[in-house]
Scaffold this motif. Structure first.
Motif: not given
Length: 91
Positions: A1-3, A77-83
């Motif tokens: 899931m992307r934010l 941004w960090i969450y989307n990169m890690v996910s």
């Protein structure tokens, strides 16, 4: 899931800006309220002083909005990169 980074940036900016606005206005009504927090903010935000003026209310609120927006953007941004790199199992 992307934010959704735009939504997260706006939400975090409004939340932190609102918290600063609430604290500064409360401090204007009840001078000891949040004084330590406002002095901490004054040590971080250049040009902001924990003083009882309308200019400082506006300055603190704007700094809070920008600071929250930057934090929300970086988190999203960090969450989307890690996910993207490490997809997990769906439950």
């Amino acid at each position: 899931m992307r934010l959704n980074i735009i939504a997260l940036t706006s939400t975090a900016g409004l939340l932190w800006g609102g918290a600063m606005l609430f604290t500064v206005l409360s401090n204007l009504m009840w001078p000891p309220y949040g004084q330590a927090f406002l002095e901490l903010a004054a040590s971080i935000y250049p040009g902001y002083h924990a003083g009882p003026t309308i200019g400082q209310v506006i300055t603190g609120t704007l700094y809070g909005f920008v600071d929250g927006a930057i934090a929300g953007f970086l988190f999203g941004w960090i969450y989307n990169m890690v996910s993207k790199c490490c997809p997990g199992k769906t439950v």
